[in-house]
Design a protein around this motif. Sequence first.
Motif, PDB file in Angstrom:
ATOM      1  N   PHE A  13      19.903  33.745  34.975  1.00 54.80           N
ATOM      2  CA  PHE A  13      21.142  34.262  35.520  1.00 54.80           C
ATOM      3  C   PHE A  13      22.211  34.053  34.701  1.00 54.80           C
ATOM      4  CE2 PHE A  13      18.473  34.050  39.243  1.00 54.80           C
ATOM      5  CZ  PHE A  13      18.951  35.130  40.087  1.00 54.80           C
ATOM      6  N   LEU A  14      22.456  32.894  34.008  1.00 58.86           N
ATOM      7  CA  LEU A  14      23.335  32.556  32.976  1.00 58.86           C
ATOM      8  C   LEU A  14      23.197  33.434  31.794  1.00 58.86           C
ATOM      9  CD1 LEU A  14      25.578  30.666  32.190  1.00 58.86           C
ATOM     10  CD2 LEU A  14      23.981  29.133  30.876  1.00 58.86           C
ATOM     11  N   ILE A  15      22.157  33.798  31.385  1.00 57.15           N
ATOM     12  CA  ILE A  15      21.973  34.572  30.193  1.00 57.15           C
ATOM     13  C   ILE A  15      22.645  36.128  30.459  1.00 57.15           C
ATOM     14  CG2 ILE A  15      20.447  35.895  28.696  1.00 57.15           C
ATOM     15  CD1 ILE A  15      18.761  33.512  28.715  1.00 57.15           C
ATOM     16  N   THR A  37      34.590  49.147  33.984  1.00 53.40           N
ATOM     17  CA  THR A  37      35.013  47.506  33.566  1.00 53.40           C
ATOM     18  C   THR A  37      34.968  46.783  34.806  1.00 53.40           C
ATOM     19  OG1 THR A  37      36.389  48.676  31.626  1.00 53.40           O
ATOM     20  CG2 THR A  37      36.819  46.249  32.093  1.00 53.40           C
ATOM     21  N   ILE A  38      35.578  47.205  35.815  1.00 51.51           N
ATOM     22  CA  ILE A  38      35.636  46.426  37.205  1.00 51.51           C
ATOM     23  C   ILE A  38      34.344  46.060  37.533  1.00 51.51           C
ATOM     24  CG2 ILE A  38      36.413  46.424  39.432  1.00 51.51           C
ATOM     25  CD1 ILE A  38      38.875  48.262  38.285  1.00 51.51           C
ATOM     26  N   PHE A  39      33.342  47.128  37.491  1.00 51.63           N
ATOM     27  CA  PHE A  39      31.805  47.013  37.927  1.00 51.63           C
ATOM     28  C   PHE A  39      31.159  45.836  36.969  1.00 51.63           C
ATOM     29  CE2 PHE A  39      27.416  47.900  37.623  1.00 51.63           C
ATOM     30  CZ  PHE A  39      26.980  47.806  38.886  1.00 51.63           C
ATOM     31  N   LEU A  40      31.387  45.894  35.945  1.00 53.39           N
ATOM     32  CA  LEU A  40      30.709  44.935  34.876  1.00 53.39           C
ATOM     33  C   LEU A  40      31.364  43.674  35.056  1.00 53.39           C
ATOM     34  CD1 LEU A  40      30.471  46.848  31.685  1.00 53.39           C
ATOM     35  CD2 LEU A  40      28.714  46.121  32.975  1.00 53.39           C
ATOM     36  N   SER A  41      32.580  43.378  35.177  1.00 49.91           N
ATOM     37  CA  SER A  41      33.277  42.102  35.394  1.00 49.91           C
ATOM     38  C   SER A  41      32.611  41.396  36.850  1.00 49.91           C
ATOM     39  CB  SER A  41      34.726  42.017  35.447  1.00 49.91           C
ATOM     40  OG  SER A  41      35.162  42.988  36.622  1.00 49.91           O
ATOM     41  N   ILE A  42      32.485  42.193  37.826  1.00 52.85           N
ATOM     42  CA  ILE A  42      32.121  41.767  39.153  1.00 52.85           C
ATOM     43  C   ILE A  42      30.701  41.413  39.024  1.00 52.85           C
ATOM     44  CG2 ILE A  42      31.472  42.605  41.433  1.00 52.85           C
ATOM     45  CD1 ILE A  42      33.889  44.330  41.541  1.00 52.85           C
ATOM     46  N   MET A  43      29.844  42.181  38.254  1.00 53.46           N
ATOM     47  CA  MET A  43      28.437  41.623  38.097  1.00 53.46           C
ATOM     48  C   MET A  43      28.414  40.514  37.274  1.00 53.46           C
ATOM     49  SD  MET A  43      26.391  43.864  39.483  1.00 53.46           S
ATOM     50  CE  MET A  43      24.854  43.440  38.744  1.00 53.46           C
ATOM     51  N   PHE A  47      26.577  37.070  38.974  1.00 51.66           N
ATOM     52  CA  PHE A  47      25.602  36.462  38.211  1.00 51.66           C
ATOM     53  C   PHE A  47      25.832  34.918  38.094  1.00 51.66           C
ATOM     54  CE2 PHE A  47      23.304  40.267  37.960  1.00 51.66           C
ATOM     55  CZ  PHE A  47      22.008  40.203  37.767  1.00 51.66           C
ATOM     56  N   LEU A  48      27.117  34.965  37.560  1.00 55.23           N
ATOM     57  CA  LEU A  48      27.474  33.370  37.243  1.00 55.23           C
ATOM     58  C   LEU A  48      27.596  32.555  38.560  1.00 55.23           C
ATOM     59  CD1 LEU A  48      28.848  31.445  35.035  1.00 55.23           C
ATOM     60  CD2 LEU A  48      30.902  32.245  35.724  1.00 55.23           C
TER      61      LEU A  48
END
Length: 58
Positions: A13-15, A37-43, A47-48
């Motif tokens: 999950f960290l990776i 960009t928004i989708f990737l940042s939400i993902m 995960f974090l």
Amino acid sequence: MGSIDGEIPALWFLISSIGFLILTFIQYRNTGKSFNTIFLSIMAVIFLVSYIILMIPR
């Protein structure tokens, strides 16, 4: 070799979160603020947060 017992190690999950952050940065530099960009940042955030939840001792 590890056994497959259905457990996902928390490190993945960290990776994945770091990978999504890198992809977000590249996407933002190329196209600016877009849906991708928004989708990737939400993902990356999801995960974090999942990593943090798994690392909390019980």
